[in-house]
Design an enzyme around this catalytic site. Structure first.
Site, PDB file in Angstrom:
ATOM      1  N   LYS A 107      53.228  -5.244  84.323  1.00 58.86           N
ATOM      2  CA  LYS A 107      52.126  -5.417  84.096  1.00 58.86           C
ATOM      3  C   LYS A 107      51.523  -5.150  83.170  1.00 58.86           C
ATOM      4  O   LYS A 107      51.993  -4.559  82.184  1.00 58.86           O
ATOM      5  CB  LYS A 107      51.939  -3.529  84.612  1.00 58.86           C
ATOM      6  CG  LYS A 107      49.962  -3.078  85.284  1.00 58.86           C
ATOM      7  CD  LYS A 107      48.709  -3.066  84.581  1.00 58.86           C
ATOM      8  CE  LYS A 107      49.192  -2.373  83.327  1.00 58.86           C
ATOM      9  NZ  LYS A 107      48.144  -2.989  81.562  1.00 58.86           N
ATOM     10  N   GLY A 134      53.631  -0.703  73.794  1.00 60.38           N
ATOM     11  CA  GLY A 134      52.376  -0.828  73.580  1.00 60.38           C
ATOM     12  C   GLY A 134      52.096   0.827  72.655  1.00 60.38           C
ATOM     13  O   GLY A 134      53.350   1.161  72.003  1.00 60.38           O
ATOM     14  N   SER A 135      51.051   1.154  72.472  1.00 59.87           N
ATOM     15  CA  SER A 135      50.944   2.086  71.161  1.00 59.87           C
ATOM     16  C   SER A 135      51.798   3.777  71.819  1.00 59.87           C
ATOM     17  O   SER A 135      51.864   3.970  72.524  1.00 59.87           O
ATOM     18  CB  SER A 135      49.552   2.635  71.476  1.00 59.87           C
ATOM     19  OG  SER A 135      48.850   2.637  72.676  1.00 59.87           O
ATOM     20  N   GLU A 176      58.859   1.421  73.304  1.00 60.71           N
ATOM     21  CA  GLU A 176      59.027   0.307  71.984  1.00 60.71           C
ATOM     22  C   GLU A 176      56.975   1.143  72.194  1.00 60.71           C
ATOM     23  O   GLU A 176      56.323  -0.383  72.795  1.00 60.71           O
ATOM     24  CB  GLU A 176      59.368  -1.326  72.188  1.00 60.71           C
ATOM     25  CG  GLU A 176      60.185  -1.881  72.598  1.00 60.71           C
ATOM     26  CD  GLU A 176      61.186  -1.256  72.204  1.00 60.71           C
ATOM     27  OE1 GLU A 176      60.808  -1.264  70.475  1.00 60.71           O
ATOM     28  OE2 GLU A 176      62.506  -1.650  72.151  1.00 60.71           O
ATOM     29  N   LEU A 177      57.163   1.395  70.795  1.00 60.12           N
ATOM     30  CA  LEU A 177      56.093   1.916  70.556  1.00 60.12           C
ATOM     31  C   LEU A 177      55.342   1.586  68.788  1.00 60.12           C
ATOM     32  O   LEU A 177      56.116   0.464  68.577  1.00 60.12           O
ATOM     33  CB  LEU A 177      56.211   3.479  70.778  1.00 60.12           C
ATOM     34  CG  LEU A 177      56.216   4.052  72.321  1.00 60.12           C
ATOM     35  CD1 LEU A 177      56.731   5.716  71.544  1.00 60.12           C
ATOM     36  CD2 LEU A 177      55.527   3.787  73.742  1.00 60.12           C
ATOM     37  N   CYS A 202      53.440  -4.750  65.680  1.00 62.87           N
ATOM     38  CA  CYS A 202      53.941  -3.494  65.620  1.00 62.87           C
ATOM     39  C   CYS A 202      55.030  -3.356  64.664  1.00 62.87           C
ATOM     40  O   CYS A 202      54.882  -2.751  63.548  1.00 62.87           O
ATOM     41  CB  CYS A 202      54.736  -2.934  66.854  1.00 62.87           C
ATOM     42  SG  CYS A 202      56.145  -4.032  67.579  1.00 62.87           S
ATOM     43  N   GLU A 255      48.138   2.479  61.887  1.00 63.68           N
ATOM     44  CA  GLU A 255      48.258   1.368  62.695  1.00 63.68           C
ATOM     45  C   GLU A 255      46.948   0.538  62.637  1.00 63.68           C
ATOM     46  O   GLU A 255      46.237   0.899  63.083  1.00 63.68           O
ATOM     47  CB  GLU A 255      48.437   1.185  63.598  1.00 63.68           C
ATOM     48  CG  GLU A 255      50.548   1.036  64.455  1.00 63.68           C
ATOM     49  CD  GLU A 255      50.769   0.684  64.925  1.00 63.68           C
ATOM     50  OE1 GLU A 255      49.906   0.953  66.700  1.00 63.68           O
ATOM     51  OE2 GLU A 255      51.374  -0.391  65.673  1.00 63.68           O
TER      52      GLU A 255
END
Ligand code: NAP
Length: 475
Positions: free
Chosen positions: A172, A226-227, A248-249, A282, A379
């Site tokens: 997605k 993503g976040s 993986e943030l 990131c 961020e």
């Protein structure tokens, strides 16, 4: 350019018939309309992945690896075309997009090689009573959710190890950048990956679609990039069916420069750590901590380099900094900078949003940033470098660790012992020691604290898609 859903090896419209627009960040104009997958399409994609699963898991690892290797070759042959597509929908400068294609393709080559390394273990139990046999099996159907900032690499970093391990997937992609993901699906099909092994489901209703798939008992893994905010929601949803997760943030990378550092190297590293991908990474250096005695010189030199960068449409060959991905991102960067300046920071260069079309923000260097400013906590995800001074190693480490995030940190020093000491003391999954770039498909990428769970790339990346099965053996 493919614009339909890719399910079971076929390009199909959304069952609702709905579509959504993809914009060019340089102008705000519509560049394509893409099928908008819904919940029933998501289930169709899981059906296809589940059906293809047993045969793909039973396919010899070497054959799985060869399909990935072929996909690497195709991506490499079409690098220019793919870079243009990335630049068009994401906005990043072509130079960054070309770098991304090479990096993204490399995940296919690396995991083509790793496909044959899902090794197990055979041992005598300490009691001597039996043998311990450990074998690795694919986790099963995986849902992969990716962000817009590296539309190719974030997809290949998940698809590569999943396919190498024998898993089947539903990807997605972010709704700002679905075209690159669809191009990846076409390449994998051409490379000989069987129908149903890779399914791609662009959707504007990400929450519903992903939530629906996580409720399906056939889905055994979620790999999300993503976040942190969305990661927390998905971890809670995955808990219901105890779905295996890799997360993986977000990051909030500190960039430490000690007075004994090679300043030329530190400036070069700062430019890469801050400006690769226009700051939309990131891993982007988010907080610069510079030892007080060299802070003025560092700030002056960084501001000079930043202000000399050419800003323009990403697809223009001479551009060094493209527009940001969308209006929300520009508005967020602008508000963080304004907030810091109102609290006393000084913009050495940049610092205000230009008028006109497109989602542009200029390269910006801020000095005199208050230690509690939001820009040091959140961020930035844009081309802004806030600089804070420190005195001594203890303070540098304390400031670096003063965050809920722990993805990556950068340390510049001429003293190797200090470099290693500080690298060990910093709470991060990765450290660039006298280096402004850490990402490498052959190395384990990932964070600690609220930057994530698990690793992508390296051998660890493969293990995320394998379960260890232990068989206690008597004979
Ligand atoms: P995001 O808003 O969290 O979105 C990431 C993905 O999740 C997109 O595909 C998004 O779809 C989808 N999504 C959003 N809400 C969802 C929900 N409720 N349920 C299921 N899926 C949902 O992040 P982003 O703005 O695209 O990307 C920037 C973030 O990614 C930054 O925080 C950055 O640090 C992080 N990142 C981390 C790494 C890493 O390796 N640690 C690498 C790259 C980026 P839509 O596009 O449709 O909203």
């Amino acid at each position: 350019m493919e614009t339909e859903l890719f399910i079971g090896g076929k390009w199909v419209p959304a069952s609702s018939g709905n579509r959504f627009d993809v914009l060019d960040p340089a102008t705000g104009d519509v560049i394509a309309s893409v099928a908008d997958g819904g919940e029933s399409d998501a289930i169709a994609a899981v059906d296809a992945a589940a059906e293809a699963g047993p045969a793909w898991a039973a396919t010899p690892p070497r054959v799985r690896g060869e399909a990935l290797r072929k996909a690497w070759e195709l991506m490499t042959e079409r690098a220019d075309e793919l870079a243009k597509l990335i630049s068009l929908e994401n906005g990043k400068a072509l130079v960054d997009a070309k770098g991304e294609v090479t990096y993204a393709a490399e995940f296919f080559r690396w995991f083509a090689e790793e496909a044959v390394r899902g090794e197990g273990q055979f041992a005598t139990a300490p009691s001597g009573a039996n043998r311990i046999l450990v074998t690795r099996q694919p986790v099963g159907v995986c849902v992969l959710v990716t962000p817009w900032n590296f539309p190719a690499a974030m997809a290949t970093r998940k698809i590569g190890p999943a396919l190498a391990a024998g898993c089947t997937v539903v990807l997605k992609p972010a709704s700002d950048t679905p075209l690159t993901a669809l191009a990846m699906a076409a390449i994998l099909a051409e490379a000989g990956v069987p129908f149903g092994v890779v399914n791609v489901l662009p959707s504007r209703s990400s929450g519903k679609v992903v939530g629906r798939m996580l409720k399906d008992a056939r889905v055994r893994k979620l790999s999300f990039t993503g976040s942190t905010e969305v990661g927390r929601i998905l971890l809670a949803q995955a808990a219901e069916n105890v779905v295996n997760t890799s997360m993986e943030l977000g990051g909030n990378a500190p960039f430490l420069v000690f007075a004994d550092a090679d300043l030329d190297a530190a400036i070069e590293g700062a430019m890469i750590a801050k400006m690769r991908n226009g700051g939309e990474a990131c891993t982007a250096a988010n907080r610069f901590y510079v030892e007080a005695s060299i802070a003025d010189e560092f700030s002056r030199r960084l501001a000079a380099r930043m202000s000399a960068m050419r800003v323009g449409p990403g697809t223009d060959e001479s551009t060094q900094v493209g527009p940001l991905v969308n209006e929300d991102t520009v508005a967020k960067v602008d508000s963080l900078v304004r907030d810091a300046v109102e609290a006393g920071a000084k913009a050495e260069t940049g610092g205000s949003r230009p008028s006109g079309a497109g989602f542009y923000y200029p390269p910006t260097v801020l000095t005199g940033v208050a230690p509690d400013a939001a820009i040091l906590r959140e961020e930035i995800f844009g081309p802004v470098a806030p600089i804070v001074t420190f005195t001594g190693e203890d303070e540098a480490v304390r400031l670096a660790n003063d965050t809920e995030y722990g993805l990556v940190a950068y340390v510049y020093t001429g003293d190797l012992a200090r470099g290693l000491r500080v690298s060990e003391a910093i709470e991060a999954g990765m450290v660039g020691l006298n280096r402004g770039l850490v990402s490498d498909p052959a190395a384990p990428f990932g964070g600690v604290k609220q930057s994530g769970i698990g690793r992508e790339g390296g051998h660890e990346g493969l293990l995320e898609y394998l379960e260890s099965k232990y068989i206690a053996v008597n004979w």
